[in-house]
Design a protein around this motif. Structure first.
Motif, PDB file in Angstrom:
ATOM      1  N   GLU A   1       0.365  -1.060   0.683  1.00  0.00           N
ATOM      2  CA  GLU A   1       0.516   0.053  -0.251  1.00  0.00           C
ATOM      3  C   GLU A   1       1.082   1.190  -0.019  1.00  0.00           C
ATOM      4  O   GLU A   1       2.210   1.346   0.038  1.00  0.00           O
ATOM      5  CB  GLU A   1      -0.986   0.176   1.338  1.00  0.00           C
ATOM      6  CG  GLU A   1      -1.808  -1.089   1.280  1.00  0.00           C
ATOM      7  CD  GLU A   1      -2.697  -1.399   1.618  1.00  0.00           C
ATOM      8  OE1 GLU A   1      -4.467  -0.790   2.698  1.00  0.00           O
ATOM      9  OE2 GLU A   1      -2.516  -1.311   3.585  1.00  0.00           O
ATOM     10  N   HIS A   2       0.386   1.999  -0.984  1.00  0.00           N
ATOM     11  CA  HIS A   2       1.218   3.352  -1.531  1.00  0.00           C
ATOM     12  C   HIS A   2       0.251   4.234  -1.240  1.00  0.00           C
ATOM     13  O   HIS A   2      -0.790   4.138  -1.239  1.00  0.00           O
ATOM     14  CB  HIS A   2       2.202   3.007  -2.395  1.00  0.00           C
ATOM     15  CG  HIS A   2       3.221   2.087  -2.583  1.00  0.00           C
ATOM     16  ND1 HIS A   2       3.598   1.119  -2.123  1.00  0.00           N
ATOM     17  CD2 HIS A   2       4.314   2.446  -2.275  1.00  0.00           C
ATOM     18  CE1 HIS A   2       4.635   0.735  -1.769  1.00  0.00           C
ATOM     19  NE2 HIS A   2       5.513   1.813  -2.218  1.00  0.00           N
ATOM     20  N   ILE A   3       1.043   5.532  -1.099  1.00  0.00           N
ATOM     21  CA  ILE A   3       0.542   6.815  -2.060  1.00  0.00           C
ATOM     22  C   ILE A   3       1.166   7.784  -2.609  1.00  0.00           C
ATOM     23  O   ILE A   3       2.279   7.942  -2.476  1.00  0.00           O
ATOM     24  CB  ILE A   3      -0.031   8.298  -0.671  1.00  0.00           C
ATOM     25  CG1 ILE A   3       1.534   8.190   0.398  1.00  0.00           C
ATOM     26  CG2 ILE A   3      -1.441   6.784   0.547  1.00  0.00           C
ATOM     27  CD1 ILE A   3       0.286   9.397   1.712  1.00  0.00           C
TER      28      ILE A   3
ATOM     29  N   TYR B   1       6.141   8.756  -4.490  1.00  0.00           N
ATOM     30  CA  TYR B   1       5.659   7.150  -4.038  1.00  0.00           C
ATOM     31  C   TYR B   1       5.910   6.786  -2.464  1.00  0.00           C
ATOM     32  O   TYR B   1       7.266   6.967  -2.323  1.00  0.00           O
ATOM     33  CB  TYR B   1       5.962   6.715  -5.256  1.00  0.00           C
ATOM     34  CG  TYR B   1       4.884   5.176  -5.372  1.00  0.00           C
ATOM     35  CD1 TYR B   1       3.779   5.610  -5.743  1.00  0.00           C
ATOM     36  CD2 TYR B   1       5.391   4.429  -5.547  1.00  0.00           C
ATOM     37  CE1 TYR B   1       2.936   4.877  -5.886  1.00  0.00           C
ATOM     38  CE2 TYR B   1       4.876   3.085  -5.370  1.00  0.00           C
ATOM     39  CZ  TYR B   1       3.131   3.004  -5.632  1.00  0.00           C
ATOM     40  OH  TYR B   1       2.555   2.097  -6.292  1.00  0.00           O
ATOM     41  N   MET B   2       5.000   6.842  -2.050  1.00  0.00           N
ATOM     42  CA  MET B   2       5.374   6.664   0.175  1.00  0.00           C
ATOM     43  C   MET B   2       4.650   5.663   0.275  1.00  0.00           C
ATOM     44  O   MET B   2       3.254   5.572   0.565  1.00  0.00           O
ATOM     45  CB  MET B   2       5.052   7.810   0.453  1.00  0.00           C
ATOM     46  CG  MET B   2       5.562   7.577   2.366  1.00  0.00           C
ATOM     47  SD  MET B   2       5.270   9.272   3.179  1.00  0.00           S
ATOM     48  CE  MET B   2       5.902  10.564   2.326  1.00  0.00           C
ATOM     49  N   LYS B   3       5.483   4.262   1.268  1.00  0.00           N
ATOM     50  CA  LYS B   3       4.810   3.794   1.782  1.00  0.00           C
ATOM     51  C   LYS B   3       3.107   4.028   3.023  1.00  0.00           C
ATOM     52  O   LYS B   3       3.797   5.596   3.609  1.00  0.00           O
ATOM     53  CB  LYS B   3       5.432   2.964   2.161  1.00  0.00           C
ATOM     54  CG  LYS B   3       5.979   1.652   1.062  1.00  0.00           C
ATOM     55  CD  LYS B   3       7.155   0.856   1.780  1.00  0.00           C
ATOM     56  CE  LYS B   3       7.946   0.007   1.488  1.00  0.00           C
ATOM     57  NZ  LYS B   3       8.821  -0.854   1.650  1.00  0.00           N
ATOM     58  N   LEU B   4       2.293   3.640   2.771  1.00  0.00           N
ATOM     59  CA  LEU B   4       1.908   4.183   4.140  1.00  0.00           C
ATOM     60  C   LEU B   4       2.416   4.125   5.555  1.00  0.00           C
ATOM     61  O   LEU B   4       2.133   4.738   6.222  1.00  0.00           O
ATOM     62  CB  LEU B   4       0.517   3.219   3.843  1.00  0.00           C
ATOM     63  CG  LEU B   4      -0.983   4.144   3.106  1.00  0.00           C
ATOM     64  CD1 LEU B   4      -2.188   3.393   3.219  1.00  0.00           C
ATOM     65  CD2 LEU B   4      -1.587   5.176   3.489  1.00  0.00           C
ATOM     66  N   THR B   5       3.341   2.947   5.872  1.00  0.00           N
ATOM     67  CA  THR B   5       3.824   2.370   6.909  1.00  0.00           C
ATOM     68  C   THR B   5       4.910   3.427   7.338  1.00  0.00           C
ATOM     69  O   THR B   5       5.263   3.372   8.823  1.00  0.00           O
ATOM     70  CB  THR B   5       4.091   1.212   6.571  1.00  0.00           C
ATOM     71  OG1 THR B   5       5.349   0.667   5.529  1.00  0.00           O
ATOM     72  CG2 THR B   5       3.273   0.080   6.773  1.00  0.00           C
ATOM     73  N   ASP B   6       5.414   4.636   6.579  1.00  0.00           N
ATOM     74  CA  ASP B   6       6.754   5.148   6.384  1.00  0.00           C
ATOM     75  C   ASP B   6       5.685   7.170   7.130  1.00  0.00           C
ATOM     76  O   ASP B   6       5.757   7.793   7.437  1.00  0.00           O
ATOM     77  CB  ASP B   6       7.105   5.891   5.409  1.00  0.00           C
ATOM     78  CG  ASP B   6       7.903   4.481   4.997  1.00  0.00           C
ATOM     79  OD1 ASP B   6       7.700   3.866   5.635  1.00  0.00           O
ATOM     80  OD2 ASP B   6       8.705   4.920   3.952  1.00  0.00           O
TER      81      ASP B   6
ATOM     82  N   LYS C   1      -3.953  18.961  -1.419  1.00  0.00           N
ATOM     83  CA  LYS C   1      -5.108  18.502  -1.637  1.00  0.00           C
ATOM     84  C   LYS C   1      -4.969  18.397   0.707  1.00  0.00           C
ATOM     85  O   LYS C   1      -4.245  19.025   1.662  1.00  0.00           O
ATOM     86  CB  LYS C   1      -4.858  16.676  -1.802  1.00  0.00           C
ATOM     87  CG  LYS C   1      -4.606  16.492  -3.172  1.00  0.00           C
ATOM     88  CD  LYS C   1      -5.629  16.990  -3.988  1.00  0.00           C
ATOM     89  CE  LYS C   1      -4.956  16.234  -5.026  1.00  0.00           C
ATOM     90  NZ  LYS C   1      -5.927  16.762  -6.290  1.00  0.00           N
ATOM     91  N   PRO C   2      -6.946  18.613   0.376  1.00  0.00           N
ATOM     92  CA  PRO C   2      -6.674  18.799   1.855  1.00  0.00           C
ATOM     93  C   PRO C   2      -6.568  18.117   2.742  1.00  0.00           C
ATOM     94  O   PRO C   2      -7.102  16.513   2.215  1.00  0.00           O
ATOM     95  CB  PRO C   2      -8.562  18.934   1.349  1.00  0.00           C
ATOM     96  CG  PRO C   2      -9.084  18.952   0.175  1.00  0.00           C
ATOM     97  CD  PRO C   2      -7.868  18.755  -0.697  1.00  0.00           C
TER      98      PRO C   2
ATOM     99  N   GLN D   1      -7.570   8.051   0.997  1.00  0.00           N
ATOM    100  CA  GLN D   1      -6.686   7.949   0.246  1.00  0.00           C
ATOM    101  C   GLN D   1      -5.890   6.976   1.619  1.00  0.00           C
ATOM    102  O   GLN D   1      -5.727   5.472   0.775  1.00  0.00           O
ATOM    103  CB  GLN D   1      -5.393   8.894  -0.013  1.00  0.00           C
ATOM    104  CG  GLN D   1      -6.263   9.631  -1.238  1.00  0.00           C
ATOM    105  CD  GLN D   1      -6.436   8.508  -2.346  1.00  0.00           C
ATOM    106  OE1 GLN D   1      -5.615   7.722  -2.856  1.00  0.00           O
ATOM    107  NE2 GLN D   1      -7.404   9.609  -2.947  1.00  0.00           N
ATOM    108  N   ILE D   2      -5.813   7.272   2.717  1.00  0.00           N
ATOM    109  CA  ILE D   2      -5.000   6.226   3.655  1.00  0.00           C
ATOM    110  C   ILE D   2      -5.739   5.676   4.744  1.00  0.00           C
ATOM    111  O   ILE D   2      -5.306   4.195   5.304  1.00  0.00           O
ATOM    112  CB  ILE D   2      -4.351   7.425   4.332  1.00  0.00           C
ATOM    113  CG1 ILE D   2      -5.534   7.702   5.596  1.00  0.00           C
ATOM    114  CG2 ILE D   2      -3.227   7.468   4.120  1.00  0.00           C
ATOM    115  CD1 ILE D   2      -4.976   9.356   6.497  1.00  0.00           C
ATOM    116  N   GLY D   3      -7.198   5.173   4.667  1.00  0.00           N
ATOM    117  CA  GLY D   3      -7.962   4.638   4.849  1.00  0.00           C
ATOM    118  C   GLY D   3      -8.327   4.564   6.471  1.00  0.00           C
ATOM    119  O   GLY D   3      -7.379   5.696   6.743  1.00  0.00           O
TER     120      GLY D   3
END
Length: 236
Positions: A123-125, A135-140, A165-166, A173-175
């Motif tokens: 999972e990335h954002i 391109y970043m990992k959600l876990t970061d 972005k707000p 995006q991150i859940g």
């Protein structure tokens, strides 16, 4: 895909060869080069993929990889070597692939494509900051902070990204599996919370700043956080 790639080898001809292969009809990647494990260790290990020579003067590639893992580097490591006897040790540092020298183009393309697929499966954002894509990992991600119409994103390496972005957009995006909105302007990663107090503040790893926990969200936050700890205790 916007990736940051590091290449570490004491031979510039090898680094030049890998960079040439990366640039041959592919996307634009951000590439950094190092000639020793010592230089690599001193850097901020925020690259997605690392091509790492095993046999270098001074600290070896295997020792370098071990030190990077100790620094919580969880990116992909592809070793460059002329000898296969190092392979058993590579499992200890979670090596992704070995590439023999001289580097065969077909084998290189296969290894790199596999690495890209591995990253896509995580999972990335995608953050766009001042015309640059990251391109970043959600876990970061440690926490997010709203300002005006934009949002600051803070990562575990103490990088701060200014996005237009707000916070509402990033919340979608991150859940909610690893994140909780503690205040109208703050979302924190539950995995990085180190403490919270009765006076309505939350402390996260890597940052000394105390984040405000609103009274409205306090009881829900405590319930979610303790449930998260129970669920992820073994992994943590």
């Amino acid at each position: 895909m916007n990736l940051k790639i590091a290449v570490c080898d004491d031979e510039n001809i090898i680094i030049d060869d890998i960079i040439s292969k990366l640039q041959n009809g592919r996307n634009e990647y951000e590439i950094v080069r190092y000639n020793s494990g010592d230089d690599l260790i001193k850097s901020t290990p925020d690259f997605n993929i690392l091509f790492l020579d095993i046999e270098m003067p001074g600290i070896s590639g295997m020792e370098t990889a071990a030190l990077l893992r100790e620094k919580s580097y969880d990116g992909i490591i592809i070793f460059l070597t002329s000898h296969t006897e190092f392979m058993p040790d590579a499992f200890k540092v979670k090596a992704f692939r070995f590439l023999d020298k001289p580097i065969d183009t077909e084998k290189f393309n296969e290894a790199f494509s596999a690495a890209e697929r591995e990253i896509l499966d995580t999972e990335h954002i995608l953050i766009n900051e001042k015309g640059k894509s990251i391109y970043m990992k959600l876990t970061d991600v440690v926490y997010l902070e709203a300002y005006g119409d934009g949002t600051y994103i803070y990562d575990k390496n103490k990088n701060v990204y200014d996005t237009d972005k707000p916070l509402k957009y990033w919340k979608e995006q991150i859940g909610t599996e690893h994140f909780f909105q503690i205040h109208k302007s703050l979302i924190v990663s539950l995995m990085y919370i180190s403490d919270f107090s009765k006076d309505g503040t939350v402390t996260v790893n890597h940052y000394s700043k105390q984040l405000t926990l609103s009274r409205r969200n306090a009881s829900a936050f405590k319930a979610v956080f303790f449930e998260y700890i129970k669920k992820h205790a073994r992994a943590m």
